[in-house]
Design an enzyme around this catalytic site. Structure first.
Site, PDB file in Angstrom:
ATOM      1  N   SER A   1       0.852  -1.182   0.000  1.00 31.56           N
ATOM      2  CA  SER A   1       0.000   0.000   0.000  1.00 31.56           C
ATOM      3  C   SER A   1       0.894   1.239   0.000  1.00 31.56           C
ATOM      4  O   SER A   1       1.928   1.252   0.664  1.00 31.56           O
ATOM      5  CB  SER A   1      -0.897  -0.009   1.246  1.00 31.56           C
ATOM      6  OG  SER A   1      -1.754   1.105   1.223  1.00 31.56           O
ATOM      7  N   GLU A   2       0.501   2.256  -0.744  1.00 30.48           N
ATOM      8  CA  GLU A   2       1.373   3.415  -0.968  1.00 30.48           C
ATOM      9  C   GLU A   2       1.838   4.087   0.330  1.00 30.48           C
ATOM     10  O   GLU A   2       2.869   4.747   0.349  1.00 30.48           O
ATOM     11  CB  GLU A   2       0.670   4.434  -1.864  1.00 30.48           C
ATOM     12  CG  GLU A   2      -0.585   5.030  -1.241  1.00 30.48           C
ATOM     13  CD  GLU A   2      -1.440   5.798  -2.247  1.00 30.48           C
ATOM     14  OE1 GLU A   2      -1.228   5.641  -3.455  1.00 30.48           O
ATOM     15  OE2 GLU A   2      -2.324   6.559  -1.800  1.00 30.48           O
TER      16      GLU A   2
END
Lengths: 224, 244
Positions: free
Chosen positions: A50-51
């Site tokens: 996830s970023e």
């Protein structure tokens, strides 16, 4: 579930998750893409990124068991799998920019059959929401898009050329919608699978570009 | 060594002048310095440049965020990766001020934002990135080809202040973040002249965090305030609704 015909949001996400190959590092964007981490894909080992710097997360947390310090790209509380790691934002995007993400799954407003897609700015808007999409789209090894096949007013989202400002050019290789699974070929979309209860004529009527259909068109693969 | 702990959020933000640039950490509701934001809203500094991933949430209940500073007329410009919500049906409080021209915005891809802050903290004035090549954001900007691929020139983003939220700190300012709370916090601490941190647990004596476990070294940190229990302290909103 949206009001449109065909598959549920989770079913569309499941179908893209079946494309993931063993050992892939998979980034999931905001919205429908985050549902991919709920899909049971058997023994296939996937590392979800996830970023915001979470590497190795799993399904959404059960209600009442949320960890308030742990969210995915959509701000939803997720769970960690054994072997998970946390990095800061610059390192998270170093992972992205250096090409270590095997696929990013993103939502979109429009996808064109030349592989362009648009997901950050609506027609006529002054502002927009880019998030990590431009970094991901430019740098991931593959870009998959998950979206409703049409707009709320019934207009096509799969089209010949994007009408609104693009996020990246020529990068999309798979599009899953509530009507089927598609591949941008350049001048047309190739339909790989069709949703149960949907006809090719219905798909063509709701698509703003040529849709090519193989001799044998399988039905959309659903979770067991 | 002297402790960096201060008694109140008001003390921590008292000297922030009009025109300051401030980076606010956080991703989603996690790691957002809500208490320092609230104190800044009460302090009233104006003409601010705010750097953050978003301009605040669209959810209810409203939290003290950049959207609130904007509503109070304290903000001149924001530098962020969202000036509108990702879901078209959500309306950010910020958006109407931006559309009417009352507030300026510089919209930046999220990885570029993180790297501009990192570069500022690393003594690097500019760098090239492939993000946003071929888009509206690249129009009129310097691009350069390396190895047959196009890259866009981006400049470092130093700030006057950074507002952080950490899980643990010792009195020297060594910080430890929990789970996805880390997000922008370390790079913003390094990009700022003065870094102010709200801390969730009791501030430990100097040396209370094992050196191997420190995420942000205390040399980047200048002021610490322990968050009091609710309702005096602001914690974070509850879990987000999941659409299936």
């Amino acid at each position: 579930m949206s009001g449109t015909k065909g598959l549920s949001r989770q079913q569309i996400a499941d179908r893209l998750a079946f494309e993931f190959q063993d050992g892939w590092i998979v980034n999931l964007g905001v919205g429908m893409p985050t549902l991919c981490s709920n899909t049971d894909i058997g023994d296939t080992q996937i590392i979800y990124h996830s970023e915001n710097g979470v590497i190795g997360y799993g399904p959404l947390a059960e209600p009442g068991k949320e960890d308030p310090h742990l969210v995915n790209a959509g701000g939803q509380n997720v769970t960690l799998r054994p072997g998970a790691a946390i990095v800061h934002h610059a390192d998270s995007f170093a992972i992205i920019r250096s090409g270590k993400i095997d696929v990013t799954v993103l939502g979109a407003y429009e996808v064109a059959c030349n592989g362009d897609f648009a997901n950050w700015k609506m027609a006529g808007a002054k502002g927009g929401g880019i998030g990590g999409a431009m970094d991901l789209a430019a740098c991931a090894k593959r870009v998959f898009v998950i979206m409703e096949h049409t707009t709320r007013s019934g207009g096509p989202r799969l089209i010949a050329r994007c009408n609104i400002p693009v996020t990246a050019r020529g990068v999309v290789t798979r599009v899953a919608t509530n009507l089927g699974l598609f591949e941008p070929l350049g001048e047309a979309f190739l339909m790989h699978e069709i949703a149960p209860g949907i006809t090719v004529e219905e798909v063509r009527a709701q698509t703003g570009a040529e849709v090519r259909v193989p001799d044998r068109l399988p039905t959309f693969r659903l979770a067991r | 060594m002297k402790t960096k702990e201060l008694a109140s959020f008001a003390d921590a933000v008292r000297d922030i002048p009009d025109g300051a640039s401030i980076a606010f950490a956080g991703f989603g509701p996690v790691g957002v310095p809500y208490n320092l934001l609230n104190a800044l809203a009460e302090q009233g500094a104006k003409n601010l440049t705010c750097v953050a991933n978003t301009t605040g949430g669209a959810g209810q209940p409203r939290m003290p965020d950049i959207g609130r500073l904007v509503e109070q007329g304290q903000v001149r410009k924001v530098i962020c990766s969202f000036t509108a919500a990702t879901r078209a049906s959500d309306q950010l409080p910020f958006t109407k001020y931006y559309e009417s021209g009352e507030v300026e915005a510089e919209l930046v891809p999220q990885g570029t934002l993180a790297e501009r802050l990192r570069a500022a903290g690393a003594g690097i004035p500019a760098f090239y990135t492939p993000a946003a090549v071929g888009t509206e954001l690249a129009e009129g900007r310097e691009t350069r080809s390396f190895g047959g691929r196009d890259y866009l020139l981006e400049h470092a983003l130093p700030v006057d202040y950074a507002f952080l939220r950490a899980w643990r700190a010792d009195a020297f300012g060594n910080l430890l973040f929990r789970r996805s709370q880390r997000n922008f916090n370390p790079v913003m601490a390094m990009a700022a002249r003065i870094t102010i941190v709200e801390v969730e647990e009791d501030i430990l004596p100097i040396g209370g965090i094992d050196p191997d476990e420190v995420h942000t070294a205390g040399i980047f940190v200048h002021r610490l305030v322990r968050i009091p229990p609710a309702p005096a302290g602001i914690w974070q909103p509850g879990p987000r609704e999941v659409r299936r």
